[in-house]
Design an enzyme around this catalytic site. Structure first.
Site, PDB file in Angstrom:
ATOM      1  N   CYS A 170       7.246  -1.173  -5.330  1.00  0.00           N
ATOM      2  CA  CYS A 170       7.411  -1.940  -6.563  1.00  0.00           C
ATOM      3  C   CYS A 170       7.146  -1.233  -7.884  1.00  0.00           C
ATOM      4  CB  CYS A 170       6.586  -3.210  -6.483  1.00  0.00           C
ATOM      5  SG  CYS A 170       7.246  -4.303  -5.215  1.00  0.00           S
TER       6      CYS A 170
ATOM      7  N   LYS B 291      10.157   0.827  -9.072  1.00  0.00           N
ATOM      8  CA  LYS B 291      11.309  -0.086  -9.219  1.00  0.00           C
ATOM      9  C   LYS B 291      11.131  -0.993 -10.443  1.00  0.00           C
ATOM     10  CE  LYS B 291      11.085  -3.860  -6.365  1.00  0.00           C
ATOM     11  NZ  LYS B 291      10.966  -5.085  -7.141  1.00  0.00           N
TER      12      LYS B 291
HETATM   13  P1  NAD Z   1      11.054  -6.987   2.067  1.00  0.00           P
HETATM   14  O1  NAD Z   1      12.173  -6.045   2.055  1.00  0.00           O
HETATM   15  O2  NAD Z   1       9.838  -6.681   2.907  1.00  0.00           O
HETATM   16  O3  NAD Z   1      11.577  -8.436   2.549  1.00  0.00           O
HETATM   17  C1  NAD Z   1      12.716  -9.033   2.061  1.00  0.00           C
HETATM   18  C2  NAD Z   1      13.415  -9.776   3.205  1.00  0.00           C
HETATM   19  O4  NAD Z   1      14.478 -10.557   2.659  1.00  0.00           O
HETATM   20  C3  NAD Z   1      14.029  -8.873   4.265  1.00  0.00           C
HETATM   21  O5  NAD Z   1      13.476  -9.170   5.529  1.00  0.00           O
HETATM   22  C4  NAD Z   1      15.536  -9.202   4.197  1.00  0.00           C
HETATM   23  O6  NAD Z   1      16.164  -9.172   5.460  1.00  0.00           O
HETATM   24  C5  NAD Z   1      15.520 -10.598   3.629  1.00  0.00           C
HETATM   25  N1  NAD Z   1      16.781 -10.991   3.004  1.00  0.00           N
HETATM   26  C6  NAD Z   1      17.519 -10.310   2.087  1.00  0.00           C
HETATM   27  N2  NAD Z   1      18.593 -11.030   1.714  1.00  0.00           N
HETATM   28  C7  NAD Z   1      18.548 -12.198   2.393  1.00  0.00           C
HETATM   29  C8  NAD Z   1      19.378 -13.347   2.423  1.00  0.00           C
HETATM   30  N3  NAD Z   1      20.461 -13.435   1.644  1.00  0.00           N
HETATM   31  N4  NAD Z   1      19.030 -14.357   3.235  1.00  0.00           N
HETATM   32  C9  NAD Z   1      17.932 -14.278   4.006  1.00  0.00           C
HETATM   33  N5  NAD Z   1      17.089 -13.214   4.020  1.00  0.00           N
HETATM   34  C10 NAD Z   1      17.399 -12.188   3.216  1.00  0.00           C
HETATM   35  O7  NAD Z   1      10.624  -7.206   0.551  1.00  0.00           O
HETATM   36  P2  NAD Z   1       9.182  -7.585  -0.024  1.00  0.00           P
HETATM   37  O8  NAD Z   1       8.312  -6.380  -0.087  1.00  0.00           O
HETATM   38  O9  NAD Z   1       8.686  -8.795   0.670  1.00  0.00           O
HETATM   39  O10 NAD Z   1       9.554  -7.937  -1.526  1.00  0.00           O
HETATM   40  C11 NAD Z   1      10.252  -9.111  -1.852  1.00  0.00           C
HETATM   41  C12 NAD Z   1      10.173  -9.333  -3.356  1.00  0.00           C
HETATM   42  O11 NAD Z   1       8.810  -9.535  -3.737  1.00  0.00           O
HETATM   43  C13 NAD Z   1      10.666  -8.165  -4.209  1.00  0.00           C
HETATM   44  O12 NAD Z   1      11.288  -8.680  -5.350  1.00  0.00           O
HETATM   45  C14 NAD Z   1       9.382  -7.455  -4.603  1.00  0.00           C
HETATM   46  O13 NAD Z   1       9.522  -6.781  -5.830  1.00  0.00           O
HETATM   47  C15 NAD Z   1       8.418  -8.598  -4.750  1.00  0.00           C
HETATM   48  N6  NAD Z   1       7.007  -8.248  -4.523  1.00  0.00           N
HETATM   49  C16 NAD Z   1       6.650  -7.433  -3.494  1.00  0.00           C
HETATM   50  C17 NAD Z   1       5.304  -7.163  -3.266  1.00  0.00           C
HETATM   51  C18 NAD Z   1       4.859  -6.269  -2.134  1.00  0.00           C
HETATM   52  O14 NAD Z   1       3.678  -5.977  -2.068  1.00  0.00           O
HETATM   53  N7  NAD Z   1       5.724  -5.818  -1.264  1.00  0.00           N
HETATM   54  C19 NAD Z   1       4.321  -7.765  -4.053  1.00  0.00           C
HETATM   55  C20 NAD Z   1       4.721  -8.621  -5.083  1.00  0.00           C
HETATM   56  C21 NAD Z   1       6.073  -8.857  -5.310  1.00  0.00           C
HETATM   57  C1  UGA Z   2       1.104  -3.423  -6.563  1.00  0.00           C
HETATM   58  C2  UGA Z   2       0.233  -4.311  -7.463  1.00  0.00           C
HETATM   59  O1  UGA Z   2      -1.126  -3.867  -7.353  1.00  0.00           O
HETATM   60  C3  UGA Z   2       0.339  -5.773  -7.059  1.00  0.00           C
HETATM   61  O2  UGA Z   2      -0.404  -6.587  -7.957  1.00  0.00           O
HETATM   62  C4  UGA Z   2       1.818  -6.192  -7.095  1.00  0.00           C
HETATM   63  O3  UGA Z   2       1.950  -7.523  -6.659  1.00  0.00           O
HETATM   64  C5  UGA Z   2       2.606  -5.275  -6.176  1.00  0.00           C
HETATM   65  O4  UGA Z   2       2.445  -3.896  -6.614  1.00  0.00           O
HETATM   66  C6  UGA Z   2       4.081  -5.541  -6.207  1.00  0.00           C
HETATM   67  O5  UGA Z   2       4.596  -6.111  -7.148  1.00  0.00           O
HETATM   68  O6  UGA Z   2       4.693  -5.098  -5.242  1.00  0.00           O
HETATM   69  P1  UGA Z   2       0.887  -2.408  -4.125  1.00  0.00           P
HETATM   70  O7  UGA Z   2       1.986  -1.526  -4.579  1.00  0.00           O
HETATM   71  O8  UGA Z   2       1.036  -3.137  -2.854  1.00  0.00           O
HETATM   72  O9  UGA Z   2       0.593  -3.525  -5.242  1.00  0.00           O
HETATM   73  O10 UGA Z   2      -0.469  -1.576  -4.024  1.00  0.00           O
HETATM   74  P2  UGA Z   2      -1.443  -0.948  -5.131  1.00  0.00           P
HETATM   75  O11 UGA Z   2      -2.833  -1.132  -4.675  1.00  0.00           O
HETATM   76  O12 UGA Z   2      -1.138  -1.401  -6.483  1.00  0.00           O
HETATM   77  O13 UGA Z   2      -1.118   0.610  -5.021  1.00  0.00           O
HETATM   78  C7  UGA Z   2       0.104   1.150  -5.470  1.00  0.00           C
HETATM   79  C8  UGA Z   2       0.051   2.657  -5.407  1.00  0.00           C
HETATM   80  O14 UGA Z   2      -0.844   3.174  -6.394  1.00  0.00           O
HETATM   81  C9  UGA Z   2      -0.454   3.211  -4.068  1.00  0.00           C
HETATM   82  O15 UGA Z   2       0.296   4.348  -3.721  1.00  0.00           O
HETATM   83  C10 UGA Z   2      -1.883   3.576  -4.359  1.00  0.00           C
HETATM   84  O16 UGA Z   2      -2.376   4.565  -3.523  1.00  0.00           O
HETATM   85  C11 UGA Z   2      -1.779   4.046  -5.802  1.00  0.00           C
HETATM   86  N1  UGA Z   2      -3.048   3.964  -6.548  1.00  0.00           N
HETATM   87  C12 UGA Z   2      -3.640   2.766  -6.750  1.00  0.00           C
HETATM   88  C13 UGA Z   2      -3.600   5.108  -7.077  1.00  0.00           C
HETATM   89  O17 UGA Z   2      -3.063   6.227  -6.917  1.00  0.00           O
HETATM   90  N2  UGA Z   2      -4.768   5.026  -7.792  1.00  0.00           N
HETATM   91  C14 UGA Z   2      -5.401   3.837  -8.010  1.00  0.00           C
HETATM   92  O18 UGA Z   2      -6.457   3.831  -8.678  1.00  0.00           O
HETATM   93  C15 UGA Z   2      -4.811   2.673  -7.475  1.00  0.00           C
END
Ligand code: NAD
Ligand code: UGA
Length: 459
Positions: free
Chosen positions: A273, A276
C-alpha cells in the site's frame, strides 16, 4: 436501516480479518465474504485453520470461533449481494500497469466491476461501503454506476477506509485508534456506525464527508511512509558522521510532538500500500496541476528506492566489489514480520539487484515458501524463470540457509532471528563472515565478539 446481513466482496488481507472481527463482535449479523478466486475461498473454508490463505496472529482463532455460525466464505457473489443490506467493497486497487496513469494511478477496474455487479443484481435498497483504498472522488463514479440502473433501488454510498497494518491486523481491528465513516446519508452512516459500536467507543467513530474520508486514507499512509523515508534519509547521514540512527530516533521520538512510532530505520518500506497510495496521491495532485504538491510526496518514494539500492550497493562493495558466484543468505522475505505477505517487499528488489551481479541467493522466511519467492522474482521479468530457479534456492531451516554463505542479509525483522545460535551460524559460514542487518535487530557488540563483520543501517 437495521443490518442483519453483510456481504464483503474481496476475501483478501483486509476483507478476511475485518469481516472476521465484525462477525465476532456482532453475533446477530450474518457476514458473508465473497470472492471470484475459488482457490482462496476454499482455503478460507479449510477445516484446518492453519491453512487459511492469510497468516495474521490471532486470526485463525477468530475464524474458528465464527465460521459456519455467522461468518461464511463463498464464491456465490450474486446471491450474497441480493441477500445483504450492506455491501463492503474490499477488492484490490493496484497501481495501473497500462494506459493513462500507468505506474502511478490506482487501477479501479475491480472496484468498478463490483459496483456494476451490485447494480445488476440488487433488488432491494443497499448501503455500499468503500473499504478499499480509493482516490478521492471515487464515490462519485460508484454513485453514477449505481444510480443509473433504471431500477427502483436506493443505494447509499459510504467511505470507510481501513487502517489496519498487517502482522497486527487483529489487534488493530479489535482496538482501532479510530473508525472513519464518510457519507452523505446520516441514516446510512449511523447504520454502519452501529455495526462498529458493538466494540468501538463512540468517540472513536469519526463521521466526515465522503471526500475527506477518501483523502484521509491516502494522507495517513503518505504521512506514515514519509516518517520512514525521513528517518532513512537521516540514517545515511549517520553513516557518514558517526551518529547512531537509533540514538537519534530515540532522542527525537521523546519529543511528544514527534512521538516514537515509525522511526525504525530500515532497508526501506515495502507492502502493498505505501508506494501504491503515494503514487496515487502524486497522480491526483498532478491531475489538478499541483506540481509542487506532487513533487513533495514523490520524494518519499524516491528516497525509499534509494534506501533499498543503497543496501545492496553497500553489500556488494563490502564483499570486495563482487558477489558473483557467492552465496548470500537472506533471512526474511516478507515485507514485515508476522505476515506471509511479500508484496513490494524490499527483499525482492535487493535480491534482484544482487542476482544481476550474479550472486547465488539463499532464502529462509518462517512464513513464505520457495514458490512465492520465485513468483515474486519472475514477476519483475528481469531474467528468465529458469535463471531465477537456478540462482535462488529456498530453505526451511535457518542453519541450512546460512551454511557456507559469504554473507547473511537480514531483510525482515522476525523475532526468531534474534534467538538463533549465531556462534553456530558463524562457524559454518565462509570467512570473513559478513552480516548486513537491514533491520537493526541484532546486537552489534555480540556479533562482533563472535567474529562477524557486522554492519547495520544508520550506524
Ligand atoms: P487482496 O489482493 O489481498 O484481496 C483482494 C481480493 O479481492 C482478492 O482475493 C481478489 O480475488 C478479490 N476480487 C477482485 N475483484 C473482485 C471481484 N470483482 N469480485 C469478487 N472478488 C474480487 O487485497 P487487500 O490487501 O485485501 O487490499 C484490498 C484493499 O484494501 C486495497 O484497496 C488496499 O489498498 C486496501 N488496504 C489494504 C490493507 C492491507 O494491509 N493489505 C490495509 C488497508 C487498506
Ligand atoms: C500500512 C499502515 O501502517 C496501515 O495503517 C494501513 O492500513 C496499511 O499500510 C494499508 O493501507 O495497507 P502495512 O503496510 O501493513 O500497514 O504495515 P506497516 O507496519 O505500516 O509497515 C509498512 C512497511 O514499513 C514495512 O515494510 C515495514 O517494515 C516498514 N517500516 C515500518 C519501517 O521500515 N520502519 C518503521 O518504523 C515502520
Amino acid at each position: 436501516m437495521k443490518i442483519t446481513n453483510i456481504c464483503c466482496i474481496g476475501a483478501g488481507y483486509v476483507g478476511g480479518p475485518t469481516m472476521a472481527v465484525i462477525a465476532k463482535k456482532n453475533p446477530n449479523i450474518k457476514v458473508t465474504i465473497v470472492d471470484i478466486n475459488a482457490e482462496r475461498i476454499a482455503a478460507w473454508n479449510d477445516e484446518d485453520v492453519s491453512n487459511l490463505p492469510i497468516y495474521e496472529p490471532g486470526l485463525a482463532e477468530i475464524v474458528e470461533e465464527t465460521r459456519g455460525k455467522n461468518l461464511f466464505f463463498t464464491t456465490e457473489i450474486d446471491k450474497t449481494i441480493k441477500e445483504s443490506e450492506m455491501i463492503f467493497i474490499s477488492v484490490n486497487t493496484p497501481t495501473k500497469t497500462y494506459g493513462k496513469g500507468k505506474g502511478m494511478a490506482a487501477d479501479l477496474k475491480y472496484v468498478e466491476l463490483c459496483a456494476r455487479n451490485i447494480a445488476e443484481v440488487a433488488t432491494t435498497d443497499k448501503i455500499v461501503v468503500e473499504k478499499s483504498t480509493l482516490p478521492v472522488r471515487t464515490a462519485q463514479a460508484i454513485k453514477s454506476i449505481l444510480h443509473n440502473t433504471g431500477k427502483d433501488v436506493k443505494f447509499s454510498i459510504l467511505s470507510n477506509p481501513e487502517f489496519l497494518a498487517e502482522g497486527t491486523a487483529v489487534q488493530d481491528l479489535l482496538n482501532p485508534d479510530r473508525v472513519l465513516i464518510g457519507g452523505e446519508s446520516e441514516e446510512a452512516i449511523e447504520s454502519l456506525a452501529n455495526v462498529y459500536a458493538s466494540w468501538v467507543p463512540q468517540d472513536r467513530i469519526l463521521r466526515t464527508n465522503v471526500w475527506s474520508s477518501e483523502l484521509s486514507k491516502l494522507t495517513a499512509n503518505a504521512f506514515l511512509a514519509q516518517r520512514i523515508s525521513s528517518i532513512n534519509a537521516i540514517s545515511e547521514l549517520c553513516e557518514h558522521t558517526e551518529a547512531d540512527v537509533n540514538e537519534v530516533a530515540k532522542a527525537i521520538g521523546m519529543d511528544s510532538r514527534i512521538g516514537p512510532k515509525f522511526l525504525n530505520a530500515s532497508i526501506g518500506f515495502g507492502g502493498s500500500c505505501f508506494q501504491k497510495d503515494i503514487l496515487n496521491l502524486v497522480y491526483i495532485a498532478r491531475s489538478y496541476n499541483l506540481q509542487a504538491v506532487a513533487d513533495y510526496w514523490e520524494q518519499v518514494i524516491i528516497l525509499n528506492d534509494h534506501q533499498k539500492r543503497r543496501f545492496s550497493d553497500n553489500l556488494i562493495s563490502t564483499l570486495y566489489n563482487t558477489v558473483s558466484g557467492k552465496k548470500i543468505a537472506m533471512l526474511g522475505w516478507a515485507f514485515k514480520k508476522d505476515t506471509n505477505d511479500t508484496r513490494e517487499s524490499a527483499a525482492i528488489y535487493v535480491a534482484d539487484h544482487l542476482l544481476s551481479e550474479q550472486a547465488n541467493i539463499a532464502v529462509y522466511d518462517p512464513k513464505v515458501n520457495g514458490e512465492k519467492v520465485q513468483a515474486d522474482l519472475n514477476y519483475l521479468n528481469t531474467r528468465s524463470e529458469a535463471e531465477n530457479k537456478e540462482l535462488v534456492k529456498s530453505y526451511n531451516d535457518p542453519y541450512e540457509v546460512t551454511k557456507d554463505a559469504h554473507a547473511v542479509a537480514i531483510m525482515t525483522e522476525w523475532d526468531e532471528f534474534k534467538t538463533y545460535d549465531w556462534q553456530k551460524i558463524y562457524d559454518q559460514m565462509k570467512k570473513p563472515a559478513f552480516i548486513f542487518d537491514g533491520r537493526n535487530i541484532l546486537d552489534p557488540i555480540e556479533m562482533k565478539n563472535i567474529g562477524f563483520e557486522y554492519s547495520s543501517i544508520g550506524k
